[in-house]
Design a protein around this motif. Sequence first.
Motif, PDB file in Angstrom:
ATOM      1  N   ASN A 154      70.346  80.064  71.604  1.00 13.43           N
ATOM      2  CA  ASN A 154      69.888  79.979  70.214  1.00 13.43           C
ATOM      3  C   ASN A 154      68.610  80.789  69.976  1.00 13.43           C
ATOM      4  O   ASN A 154      68.034  80.712  68.906  1.00 13.43           O
ATOM      5  CB  ASN A 154      69.708  78.522  69.778  1.00 13.43           C
ATOM      6  N   HIS A 155      68.171  81.525  70.982  1.00 11.67           N
ATOM      7  CA  HIS A 155      67.004  82.421  70.893  1.00 11.67           C
ATOM      8  C   HIS A 155      65.739  81.685  70.468  1.00 11.67           C
ATOM      9  O   HIS A 155      64.934  82.192  69.693  1.00 11.67           O
ATOM     10  CB  HIS A 155      67.306  83.616  69.984  1.00 11.67           C
ATOM     11  N   SER A 156      65.568  80.495  71.004  1.00  9.49           N
ATOM     12  CA  SER A 156      64.408  79.666  70.692  1.00  9.49           C
ATOM     13  C   SER A 156      64.122  78.778  71.897  1.00  9.49           C
ATOM     14  O   SER A 156      64.960  78.628  72.773  1.00  9.49           O
ATOM     15  CB  SER A 156      64.734  78.797  69.469  1.00  9.49           C
ATOM     16  N   ASP A 157      62.949  78.195  71.921  1.00  3.54           N
ATOM     17  CA  ASP A 157      62.630  77.218  72.968  1.00  3.54           C
ATOM     18  C   ASP A 157      62.858  75.789  72.474  1.00  3.54           C
ATOM     19  O   ASP A 157      62.489  74.831  73.140  1.00  3.54           O
ATOM     20  CB  ASP A 157      61.177  77.398  73.434  1.00  3.54           C
ATOM     21  N   GLY A 164      68.440  77.145  75.371  1.00  2.13           N
ATOM     22  CA  GLY A 164      69.408  76.087  75.589  1.00  2.13           C
ATOM     23  C   GLY A 164      70.605  76.501  76.420  1.00  2.13           C
ATOM     24  O   GLY A 164      71.552  75.732  76.569  1.00  2.13           O
ATOM     25  N   GLY A 165      70.590  77.723  76.951  1.00  3.27           N
ATOM     26  CA  GLY A 165      71.710  78.183  77.774  1.00  3.27           C
ATOM     27  C   GLY A 165      71.778  77.419  79.089  1.00  3.27           C
ATOM     28  O   GLY A 165      70.840  76.746  79.486  1.00  3.27           O
ATOM     29  N   GLY A 166      72.895  77.538  79.729  1.00  4.41           N
ATOM     30  CA  GLY A 166      73.116  76.783  80.956  1.00  4.41           C
ATOM     31  C   GLY A 166      72.835  77.585  82.208  1.00  4.41           C
ATOM     32  O   GLY A 166      72.053  78.540  82.216  1.00  4.41           O
ATOM     33  N   ALA A 167      73.519  77.189  83.247  1.00  9.78           N
ATOM     34  CA  ALA A 167      73.336  77.759  84.582  1.00  9.78           C
ATOM     35  C   ALA A 167      73.623  79.261  84.605  1.00  9.78           C
ATOM     36  O   ALA A 167      74.318  79.799  83.751  1.00  9.78           O
ATOM     37  CB  ALA A 167      74.261  77.044  85.562  1.00  9.78           C
TER      38      ALA A 167
END
Length: 175
Positions: A154-157, A164-167
Amino acid sequence: MNKRLIASTFLTSVIFIAPVCAEDVVVDMALLTTNGGQPIGEIIISDSDYGVVFTPKLSGLTAGQHGFHVHANGSCESSSKDGKTVLGGAAGGHYDPDNTAKHGYPWTKDNHKGDLPSLSVNADGTTNTPVLAPRLTLKDVQGKALMVHMGGDNHSDHPAPLGGGGARVACGVIQ
């Protein structure tokens, strides 16, 4: 077939095959596993008037959106964190030469330079749609790792760090 038709067919096929320019860099990508990596294709990196273009030619990924980043170190080896193996952990964090410690869009200026547009993977596990990183040059990314993550970005913290990306699921070193 006559000779003119053969020559015309040959010339047409040569013209329409997209060549890799001498300045382009081809990155071999592999799935990250505990017992080595399974090759899944390549990503061609090219400088353009608008930034760096990453053209994937990958297969064997799960369908949907995948986070995609340039990581700080030129390694796809595993590392250990809190007693657990982190596949691709030796690649370090997202490329952040300005030490912003912030995740964001590829075109904003107050975040990691390694933040790239997400890769969109087709139902058959392939992706070949180029993405553009307008703040990077080919020289910037040489010697770094290119990483595909499970899940979107989502290009955010917020609400989760690093988009929010995964492994980490696939990696290649940019030579």
